[in-house]
Design a protein around this motif. Structure first.
Motif, PDB file in Angstrom:
ATOM      1  N   GLY A  22      20.352   9.996  13.404  1.00 45.58           N
ATOM      2  CA  GLY A  22      19.373   8.936  13.269  1.00 45.58           C
ATOM      3  C   GLY A  22      18.044   9.168  13.954  1.00 45.58           C
ATOM      4  N   VAL A  23      17.864  10.334  14.600  1.00 43.90           N
ATOM      5  CA  VAL A  23      16.609  10.574  15.311  1.00 43.90           C
ATOM      6  C   VAL A  23      15.480  11.003  14.372  1.00 43.90           C
ATOM      7  N   GLY A  24      15.824  11.345  13.126  1.00 40.08           N
ATOM      8  CA  GLY A  24      14.803  11.694  12.144  1.00 40.08           C
ATOM      9  C   GLY A  24      14.668  13.170  11.850  1.00 40.08           C
ATOM     10  N   LYS A  25      15.716  13.951  12.095  1.00 43.52           N
ATOM     11  CA  LYS A  25      15.648  15.398  11.841  1.00 43.52           C
ATOM     12  C   LYS A  25      15.362  15.689  10.371  1.00 43.52           C
ATOM     13  N   THR A  26      16.103  15.013   9.488  1.00 43.68           N
ATOM     14  CA  THR A  26      15.922  15.247   8.059  1.00 43.68           C
ATOM     15  C   THR A  26      14.532  14.830   7.606  1.00 43.68           C
ATOM     16  N   CYS A  27      14.043  13.714   8.125  1.00 37.44           N
ATOM     17  CA  CYS A  27      12.697  13.249   7.769  1.00 37.44           C
ATOM     18  C   CYS A  27      11.634  14.235   8.231  1.00 37.44           C
ATOM     19  N   LEU A  28      11.812  14.796   9.417  1.00 36.95           N
ATOM     20  CA  LEU A  28      10.874  15.803   9.907  1.00 36.95           C
ATOM     21  C   LEU A  28      10.883  17.036   9.015  1.00 36.95           C
ATOM     22  N   LEU A  29      12.076  17.471   8.617  1.00 36.48           N
ATOM     23  CA  LEU A  29      12.184  18.647   7.766  1.00 36.48           C
ATOM     24  C   LEU A  29      11.556  18.406   6.400  1.00 36.48           C
ATOM     25  N   LEU A  30      11.818  17.239   5.821  1.00 36.33           N
ATOM     26  CA  LEU A  30      11.229  16.916   4.515  1.00 36.33           C
ATOM     27  C   LEU A  30       9.709  16.827   4.610  1.00 36.33           C
ATOM     28  N   ARG A  31       9.217  16.260   5.707  1.00 34.75           N
ATOM     29  CA  ARG A  31       7.766  16.172   5.877  1.00 34.75           C
ATOM     30  C   ARG A  31       7.154  17.562   5.975  1.00 34.75           C
ATOM     31  N   TYR A  32       7.785  18.441   6.757  1.00 34.64           N
ATOM     32  CA  TYR A  32       7.209  19.774   6.944  1.00 34.64           C
ATOM     33  C   TYR A  32       7.381  20.651   5.709  1.00 34.64           C
ATOM     34  N   ALA A  33       8.592  20.682   5.152  1.00 43.86           N
ATOM     35  CA  ALA A  33       8.874  21.605   4.051  1.00 43.86           C
ATOM     36  C   ALA A  33       8.313  21.120   2.719  1.00 43.86           C
ATOM     37  N   ASN A  34       8.365  19.807   2.473  1.00 43.29           N
ATOM     38  CA  ASN A  34       7.974  19.259   1.167  1.00 43.29           C
ATOM     39  C   ASN A  34       6.764  18.334   1.220  1.00 43.29           C
ATOM     40  N   ASP A  35       6.271  18.066   2.432  1.00 41.69           N
ATOM     41  CA  ASP A  35       5.196  17.082   2.620  1.00 41.69           C
ATOM     42  C   ASP A  35       5.554  15.751   1.967  1.00 41.69           C
ATOM     43  N   SER A  36       6.783  15.307   2.230  1.00 34.71           N
ATOM     44  CA  SER A  36       7.255  14.047   1.650  1.00 34.71           C
ATOM     45  C   SER A  36       7.948  13.232   2.736  1.00 34.71           C
ATOM     46  N   TYR A  37       8.063  11.929   2.473  1.00 35.00           N
ATOM     47  CA  TYR A  37       8.734  11.040   3.416  1.00 35.00           C
ATOM     48  C   TYR A  37       9.470   9.958   2.652  1.00 35.00           C
ATOM     49  N   SER A  38      10.709   9.686   3.064  1.00 37.94           N
ATOM     50  CA  SER A  38      11.487   8.605   2.481  1.00 37.94           C
ATOM     51  C   SER A  38      11.966   7.699   3.599  1.00 37.94           C
ATOM     52  N   PRO A  39      11.716   6.383   3.474  1.00 31.71           N
ATOM     53  CA  PRO A  39      12.179   5.450   4.504  1.00 31.71           C
ATOM     54  C   PRO A  39      13.680   5.205   4.455  1.00 31.71           C
ATOM     55  N   THR A  40      14.324   5.664   3.389  1.00 33.08           N
ATOM     56  CA  THR A  40      15.763   5.473   3.245  1.00 33.08           C
ATOM     57  C   THR A  40      16.519   6.448   4.135  1.00 33.08           C
ATOM     58  N   PHE A  41      17.406   5.910   4.979  1.00 35.02           N
ATOM     59  CA  PHE A  41      18.163   6.756   5.903  1.00 35.02           C
ATOM     60  C   PHE A  41      19.417   7.280   5.222  1.00 35.02           C
ATOM     61  N   ILE A  42      19.503   8.593   5.096  1.00 34.36           N
ATOM     62  CA  ILE A  42      20.689   9.234   4.530  1.00 34.36           C
ATOM     63  C   ILE A  42      21.226  10.206   5.569  1.00 34.36           C
ATOM     64  N   THR A  43      22.448   9.963   6.018  1.00 35.67           N
ATOM     65  CA  THR A  43      23.041  10.810   7.043  1.00 35.67           C
ATOM     66  C   THR A  43      23.343  12.205   6.499  1.00 35.67           C
ATOM     67  N   THR A  44      22.925  13.228   7.229  1.00 37.38           N
ATOM     68  CA  THR A  44      23.243  14.599   6.845  1.00 37.38           C
ATOM     69  C   THR A  44      24.737  14.841   7.030  1.00 37.38           C
ATOM     70  N   ILE A  45      25.358  15.372   5.989  1.00 38.40           N
ATOM     71  CA  ILE A  45      26.792  15.688   6.036  1.00 38.40           C
ATOM     72  C   ILE A  45      26.937  17.171   6.352  1.00 38.40           C
ATOM     73  N   GLY A  46      27.353  17.448   7.582  1.00 35.44           N
ATOM     74  CA  GLY A  46      27.534  18.848   7.974  1.00 35.44           C
ATOM     75  C   GLY A  46      26.210  19.511   8.270  1.00 35.44           C
TER      76      GLY A  46
END
Length: 204
Positions: A22-46
């Protein structure tokens, strides 16, 4: 900074993102790699990863960035990816003090599972949420200093310092390689200088 359409590279660097759920790792990665942001929280599985091609000091660098799950039940899976990582981003949520207090545990995981000379940066994410802040900038900087890391406060939502943090970590790894440390420590993964078209890398 990116050159996503170019399939050739001089360096390939593996970066790993760790921290509580929940700290925003996936959001940070999406912002950096794809320049995108989604407010929807989806837990990374594995574990998941993305590729980002950049230019650093006139060299073509292929970043392989792994996003790990923060939940305890995935810990055995995620720690297996520590070995071979050349750089690690430790992420906490500035609005959640527990995630900041957990950084010490993640540091222990690095010491137990990662290569001894792995480069690290500390990231305090969600710095745009001023009213909800529970961890001060000074506290984050003090912790980073304690563990000899650089420190960045970021916002994936507002794209604050995200690229800066990733680029700086990649620069640290590249500088270490340039200084003759071709492995990330005892038994670590060799970072090879490559030219031309590389063979596809296995994802796991």
């Amino acid at each position: 900074m990116s050159s996503a359409g170019n399939n050739t590279f001089d360096f390939q660097i593996k970066l790993l993102m760790i921290g509580d759920s929940g700290v925003g790792k996936t959001c940070l990665l999406l912002r950096y790699a794809n320049d995108s942001y989604s407010p929807t929280f989806i837990t990374t599985i594995g574990i998941d990863f993305k590729i980002k091609n950049i230019q650093l000091g006139g060299k073509r660098v292929k970043l392989q960035i792994w996003d790990t799950a923060g939940q305890e039940r995935f810990r055995t899976i995620t720690t297996s990816y520590f070995k071979g990582a050349q750089g690690i981003l430790l992420v906490y949520d500035v609005t959640d003090r527990k995630t900041f207090q957990a950084i010490g545990n993640w540091i222990s995981q690095i010491k137990n599972h990662a290569d001894v000379n792995v480069n690290r940066v500390l990231i305090g994410n969600k710095c745009d949420m001023v009213e909800e802040r529970a961890v001060s900038t000074a506290e984050g900087q003090a912790l980073a200093t304690q563990f000899e890391m650089e420190f960045y406060e970021t916002s994936a939502k507002q794209d604050i310092a995200v690229e800066k943090a990733f680029i700086r970590l990649a620069e640290q790894v590249k500088e270490r390689v340039a200084n003759g440390d071709f492995t990330s420590g005892s038994g670590g993964t060799k970072i090879t200088l490559q030219s031309g078209k590389p063979k596809p890398a296995a994802c796991c």
